[in-house]
Write a protein that holds these residues in place. Sequence first.
Motif, short mmCIF file in Angstrom:
data_model
loop_
_atom_site.label_atom_id
_atom_site.label_comp_id
_atom_site.label_asym_id
_atom_site.label_seq_id
_atom_site.Cartn_x
_atom_site.Cartn_y
_atom_site.Cartn_z
N VAL A 56 -1.51 -2.34 8.13
CA VAL A 56 -2.22 -2.17 6.61
C VAL A 56 -2.08 -0.75 6.17
O VAL A 56 -1.67 -0.52 5.20
CB VAL A 56 -3.67 -2.82 6.57
CG1 VAL A 56 -4.28 -2.30 5.16
CG2 VAL A 56 -3.57 -4.42 6.79
N TYR A 57 -2.37 0.15 7.29
CA TYR A 57 -2.54 1.59 6.63
C TYR A 57 -1.07 2.00 6.24
O TYR A 57 -0.99 2.69 5.22
CB TYR A 57 -3.09 2.37 7.79
CG TYR A 57 -2.89 3.95 7.59
CD1 TYR A 57 -3.65 4.60 6.65
CD2 TYR A 57 -1.86 4.56 7.97
CE1 TYR A 57 -3.37 6.02 6.46
CE2 TYR A 57 -1.47 5.88 7.74
CZ TYR A 57 -2.47 6.50 6.99
OH TYR A 57 -2.21 8.12 6.57
N HIS A 58 0.11 1.57 7.14
CA HIS A 58 1.36 1.96 6.76
C HIS A 58 1.92 1.24 5.50
O HIS A 58 2.17 2.03 4.78
CB HIS A 58 2.24 1.42 7.84
CG HIS A 58 3.56 1.69 7.74
ND1 HIS A 58 4.45 3.09 8.11
CD2 HIS A 58 4.76 1.07 7.46
CE1 HIS A 58 5.60 2.95 7.96
NE2 HIS A 58 5.90 1.94 7.64
N LYS A 59 1.34 0.00 5.29
CA LYS A 59 2.00 -0.58 4.00
C LYS A 59 1.41 0.19 2.89
O LYS A 59 1.91 0.60 1.89
CB LYS A 59 1.49 -1.96 4.09
CG LYS A 59 1.84 -2.76 2.73
CD LYS A 59 1.28 -4.23 2.89
CE LYS A 59 1.73 -4.76 1.58
NZ LYS A 59 1.29 -6.14 1.35
N PHE A 61 0.28 3.42 2.91
CA PHE A 61 0.95 4.71 2.59
C PHE A 61 2.19 4.53 1.97
O PHE A 61 2.60 5.28 1.07
CB PHE A 61 1.18 5.16 3.98
CG PHE A 61 1.66 6.67 3.88
CD1 PHE A 61 1.23 7.89 3.53
CD2 PHE A 61 2.99 6.90 4.33
CE1 PHE A 61 1.72 9.10 3.72
CE2 PHE A 61 3.69 7.98 4.53
CZ PHE A 61 3.13 9.25 3.93
N VAL A 62 2.93 3.79 2.55
CA VAL A 62 4.47 3.39 1.63
C VAL A 62 4.19 3.21 0.29
O VAL A 62 5.17 3.78 -0.41
CB VAL A 62 5.15 2.38 2.49
CG1 VAL A 62 6.34 2.03 1.71
CG2 VAL A 62 5.55 2.90 3.97
N ALA A 63 3.41 2.26 -0.03
CA ALA A 63 3.24 2.00 -1.58
C ALA A 63 2.87 3.12 -2.17
O ALA A 63 3.31 3.25 -3.55
CB ALA A 63 2.08 1.07 -1.78
N SER A 64 1.78 4.11 -1.71
CA SER A 64 1.39 5.36 -2.53
C SER A 64 2.82 6.20 -2.48
O SER A 64 2.79 6.74 -3.60
CB SER A 64 0.43 5.85 -1.55
OG SER A 64 0.10 7.03 -2.41
N VAL A 65 3.41 6.40 -1.70
CA VAL A 65 4.85 7.23 -1.81
C VAL A 65 5.68 6.75 -2.93
O VAL A 65 6.12 7.47 -3.48
CB VAL A 65 5.26 7.50 -0.42
CG1 VAL A 65 6.72 8.03 -0.62
CG2 VAL A 65 4.42 8.13 0.66
N GLU A 66 5.84 5.34 -2.61
CA GLU A 66 6.78 4.83 -3.83
C GLU A 66 6.33 4.91 -5.12
O GLU A 66 7.05 5.27 -6.17
CB GLU A 66 7.00 3.13 -3.56
CG GLU A 66 7.88 3.14 -2.21
CD GLU A 66 7.85 1.47 -1.72
OE1 GLU A 66 7.10 0.71 -2.34
OE2 GLU A 66 8.84 1.20 -1.00
N GLN A 67 4.86 4.71 -5.37
CA GLN A 67 4.27 4.97 -6.68
C GLN A 67 4.48 6.47 -7.15
O GLN A 67 4.71 6.78 -8.18
CB GLN A 67 2.76 4.68 -6.80
CG GLN A 67 1.97 4.74 -7.90
CD GLN A 67 0.61 4.44 -7.64
OE1 GLN A 67 0.12 4.35 -6.57
NE2 GLN A 67 -0.16 4.41 -8.64
N GLY A 68 4.27 7.32 -6.11
CA GLY A 68 4.44 8.99 -6.54
C GLY A 68 5.97 8.95 -6.94
O GLY A 68 6.21 9.76 -8.04
N LEU A 69 6.84 8.51 -6.01
CA LEU A 69 8.31 8.87 -6.42
C LEU A 69 8.66 8.17 -7.98
O LEU A 69 9.44 8.75 -8.64
CB LEU A 69 9.11 8.25 -5.42
CG LEU A 69 9.04 8.86 -3.99
CD1 LEU A 69 9.91 8.25 -2.91
CD2 LEU A 69 9.65 10.58 -4.21
N ALA A 70 8.18 7.14 -8.01
CA ALA A 70 8.22 6.30 -9.25
C ALA A 70 7.96 7.28 -10.57
O ALA A 70 8.46 7.57 -11.52
CB ALA A 70 7.79 4.90 -9.40
N ALA A 71 6.65 7.53 -10.29
CA ALA A 71 6.16 8.59 -11.49
C ALA A 71 6.83 9.74 -11.61
O ALA A 71 6.99 10.17 -12.72
CB ALA A 71 4.66 8.94 -11.05
#
Length: 96
Positions: A56-59, A61-71
């Motif tokens: 859950v933590y890994h998922k 974290f990855v979602a947060s990084v993807e959101q930041g990259l998209a932004a």
Amino acid sequence: MKNIRASSDIIPLGEFKAGISSCLKKVQATGHPLIITQNGRAAGVLLSPKEYDSLVYHKQFVASVEQGLAAAESGEVYGTEEVRKMLADKRASGKQ
């Protein structure tokens, strides 16, 4: 997550039902997930709480990084001074 061993980490539903307690102990002790099958097909996975929390933590974290990259790709970026000003304004208004 640890690798699945076909010889010991896959169990039919009937066998799982008959030995739930020992299956739980095994998953906790080894850290290996247990694949539960029904009619010869995977029907569920039993994980230790530690492995579940890690997934859950890994998922997240990855979602947060993807959101930041998209932004960043869409130009939604701020300089250091802009961020400091936004934080100062937020503190001054009493919003957290």
